[in-house]
Design a protein around this motif. Structure first.
Motif, PDB file in Angstrom:
ATOM      1  N   VAL A  30       0.846  -1.201   0.000  1.00  0.00           N
ATOM      2  CA  VAL A  30       0.000   0.000   0.000  1.00  0.00           C
ATOM      3  C   VAL A  30       0.881   1.250   0.000  1.00  0.00           C
ATOM      4  O   VAL A  30       0.592   2.207  -0.735  1.00  0.00           O
ATOM      5  N   ASP A  31       1.947   1.244   0.769  1.00  0.00           N
ATOM      6  CA  ASP A  31       2.890   2.373   0.748  1.00  0.00           C
ATOM      7  C   ASP A  31       3.384   2.623  -0.679  1.00  0.00           C
ATOM      8  O   ASP A  31       3.384   3.768  -1.151  1.00  0.00           O
ATOM      9  N   ARG A  32       3.806   1.559  -1.356  1.00  0.00           N
ATOM     10  CA  ARG A  32       4.312   1.695  -2.723  1.00  0.00           C
ATOM     11  C   ARG A  32       3.226   2.218  -3.655  1.00  0.00           C
ATOM     12  O   ARG A  32       3.472   3.124  -4.453  1.00  0.00           O
ATOM     13  N   ALA A  33       2.033   1.644  -3.557  1.00  0.00           N
ATOM     14  CA  ALA A  33       0.936   2.052  -4.442  1.00  0.00           C
ATOM     15  C   ALA A  33       0.540   3.506  -4.211  1.00  0.00           C
ATOM     16  O   ALA A  33       0.156   4.210  -5.152  1.00  0.00           O
ATOM     17  N   ALA A  34       0.635   3.959  -2.972  1.00  0.00           N
ATOM     18  CA  ALA A  34       0.275   5.344  -2.645  1.00  0.00           C
ATOM     19  C   ALA A  34       1.423   6.309  -2.912  1.00  0.00           C
ATOM     20  O   ALA A  34       1.239   7.531  -2.850  1.00  0.00           O
ATOM     21  N   GLY A  35       2.613   5.773  -3.201  1.00  0.00           N
ATOM     22  CA  GLY A  35       3.776   6.623  -3.433  1.00  0.00           C
ATOM     23  C   GLY A  35       4.261   7.308  -2.162  1.00  0.00           C
ATOM     24  O   GLY A  35       4.759   8.433  -2.210  1.00  0.00           O
TER      25      GLY A  35
END
Length: 185
Positions: A30-35
């Motif tokens: 989720v961190d990666r997807a949210a940038g």
């Protein structure tokens, strides 16, 4: 800012769940997807269950907004064909673009709710303008038990959406018209 960040994370979680399934739904993903920097999601949602609960709440909010908009934008349908056309259009939105991703996430959450009843309580269908339009259409035609028929009709449409999501294809007006005709009997 916290509310905006929470919404951003919940939206990203919906995308992760749709793209990678329940096993792929992690705080890091989720961190990666949210940038956002690593650890951001876990700072807002300490546990996977808290993240999943936020995701489900956001999903329901998005669905309710779509259904309110769809139902409020038009009066009660004039005939079965118009009702079928509206339902088929909604089903098509659920099978394409962002609607498809939300649908994939919704079904994954529904399965997860078997093990986590607190999610089931959030996912329970709610009143909205689109559902009311179906109910009012059936009631105006003198259908016995319009609430039960509304639930049955919409459950059948949901089954069609699930089938087309898994097996491909679209939900056509003719198919939905058959379900509306059955609800009118």
């Amino acid at each position: 800012m916290a509310t905006d960040r929470r919404t951003l994370l919940a939206d990203a979680a919906i995308g992760v769940l749709a793209d990678m399934g329940t096993r792929g739904l992690t705080h890091r993903a989720v961190d990666r997807a949210a940038g956002l920097p690593s650890g951001t999601t876990s700072a807002y949602y300490r546990t996977r269950q808290a993240l999943l609960t936020a995701l489900v709440r956001r999903l329901v909010d998005l669905d309710q907004a779509e259904l309110e908009s769809a139902g409020a934008a038009a009066p009660v349908p004039r005939d079965a064909g118009e009702l079928a056309a509206r339902i088929a259009a909604l089903a098509e939105r659920r099978l394409t673009g962002d609607g498809r991703r939300r649908t994939l996430a919704r079904y994954a959450c529904a399965i997860e709710s078997v093990r986590h009843p607190e999610l089931r309580d959030i996912l329970v269908p709610r009143e909205n303008a689109a559902r009311a339009a179906v109910h009012d259409f059936l009631a105006a035609r003198g259908v016995a038990h319009p609430e039960e028929r509304t639930v049955t009709l919409l459950t059948c449409v949901d089954g069609l959406v699930f089938d087309r999501l898994v097996n491909g294809g679209e939900v056509g007006e003719r198919e939905v018209l058959g379900l509306v005709a059955a609800a009118l009997r």
